[in-house]
Scaffold this active site. Structure first.
Site, PDB file in Angstrom:
ATOM      1  CE  LYS A   1      40.802  64.164  63.401  1.00 51.17           C
ATOM      2  NZ  LYS A   1      41.921  63.511  62.726  1.00 51.17           N
TER       3      LYS A   1
ATOM      4  CD  GLN B   1      42.261  61.023  60.032  1.00 50.41           C
ATOM      5  OE1 GLN B   1      41.839  62.129  60.366  1.00 50.41           O
ATOM      6  NE2 GLN B   1      42.648  60.124  60.918  1.00 50.41           N
TER       7      GLN B   1
ATOM      8  CG  ASP C   1      47.144  66.142  63.108  1.00 45.75           C
ATOM      9  OD1 ASP C   1      46.416  66.130  64.121  1.00 45.75           O
ATOM     10  OD2 ASP C   1      46.941  65.440  62.107  1.00 45.75           O
TER      11      ASP C   1
END
Ligand code: NAD
Length: 280
Positions: A52, A96, A119
């Site tokens: 990322k 995460q 997300d």
């Protein structure tokens, strides 16, 4: 022989588009910044976080990395998320997953400001998708829609079967296909006659987490087959939920593993960061 859907090339296109948009925003004095929080040092998570960061660097998006020790408390993590919610410089916040067992993932995700939820996991984002409002969409299913569209595979009016009903893949995938006017069926571990159901699919999305489960006898000849699964086979090579070698001769189009859905997930994260900076 099926047409190979090249996720690597399509992800590169999407990232190049994001890079151009980031440049344009910069000219208008708008910079983009993604905050990535990792708790603990799970090796797979570290690889994802690193990828990322690299994608951000390529697209001209600033990334802030917060690497917190495993023993961080949920309260400490929530304090950090709230601080980032209030930080004007930060457009996107990503926690995460998975989080360590002593944390409640939902409680943490619910703390992220919906306008920074790149997300697409916050209930506000999920609800917006369900009722057709603008909002962030989970990156993997959003990437699959791009794979289909950019490979000229029509969704409208097609029989679409999604195997898997997880919150991050199966359910948002079904909502997105519905938004594109597909006729959608969701199959899961309690579904009966999975093979017969799959054989009706013009578009089959497989997100079941079972290595090479879907074989040629599940496929309608000419169908588009999208394989979300990622596993290591007995020779430590990557493979998907679809038995590529048997399915490829029957399908009309197919994604490989690796190089299919995988690269799209990060590309769509970059897209979501650009949208966050634009205010969606
Ligand atoms: P999950 O384990 O949360 O969900 C699996 C789903 O498959 C469940 O809804 C279950 O009901 C269904 N299922 C399991 N066995 C079944 C069976 N025999 N018949 C029908 N349905 C069955 O998994 P997930 O998070 O949705 O991920 C699925 C796969 O995709 C995993 O291999 C994961 O590693 C991979 N994945 C890849 C990406 C990517 O970027 N490529 C992103 C997310 C997940």
């Amino acid at each position: 022989m099926a047409k190979l859907i090249d996720g690597k090339a399509i992800a590169a296109q999407v990232k190049d588009e994001c890079r151009r948009q980031a440049e344009q925003l910069k000219e208008q004095g708008i910079s983009i910044c993604l905050a990535v929080i990792q708790v603990g040092s799970d090796p797979a998570s570290s690889v994802y976080v690193n990828n990322k960061k690299k994608a951000c660097a390529y697209c001209g998006i600033e990334s802030l990395a917060y690497e917190l020790p495993e023993e961080t408390t949920q309260e400490e993590l929530i304090v950090l998320v709230k601080k980032l919610n209030n930080d004007q410089r930060v457009n996107g916040i990503l926690v995460q997953l998975p989080l360590p067992d002593h944390m409640d993932e939902n409680a943490v995700i619910h703390t992220i400001a919906p306008e920074k939820d790149v997300d697409g996991f916050h209930p506000w984002s999920v609800g917006a998708l369900s009722i057709g409002l603008p909002g962030f969409v989970s990156c993997t299913p959003a990437g699959i829609i791009q794979l289909l569209k950019r490979s000229d595979i029509a969704i409208e009016g097609k029989q679409c079967v999604v195997i898997g009903r997880s919150n991050i893949v199966g359910k948002p995938m079904a909502m997105l296909l519905l938004r594109e006017n597909g006729t959608v069926t969701v199959a899961h571990s309690r579904t009966k006659n999975l093979r017969e159901l799959c054989r009706q699919a013009d578009i089959l999305i497989v997100a079941m987490g079972k290595p090479r489960f879907i074989t040629a006898d599940y496929i309608k000849p000419g169908a588009a087959v999208i394989d979300v699964g990622i596993h290591r086979n007995e020779n430590n090579k990557l493979c998907g939920d679809v038995d590529f070698d048997s399915v490829e001769p029957v399908a009309g189009a197919i994604t490989p593993v690796p190089g299919g859905v995988g690269p799209m997930t990060i590309a769509m994260l970059m897209h979501n960061c650009v949208c966050a900076a634009k205010g969606i």
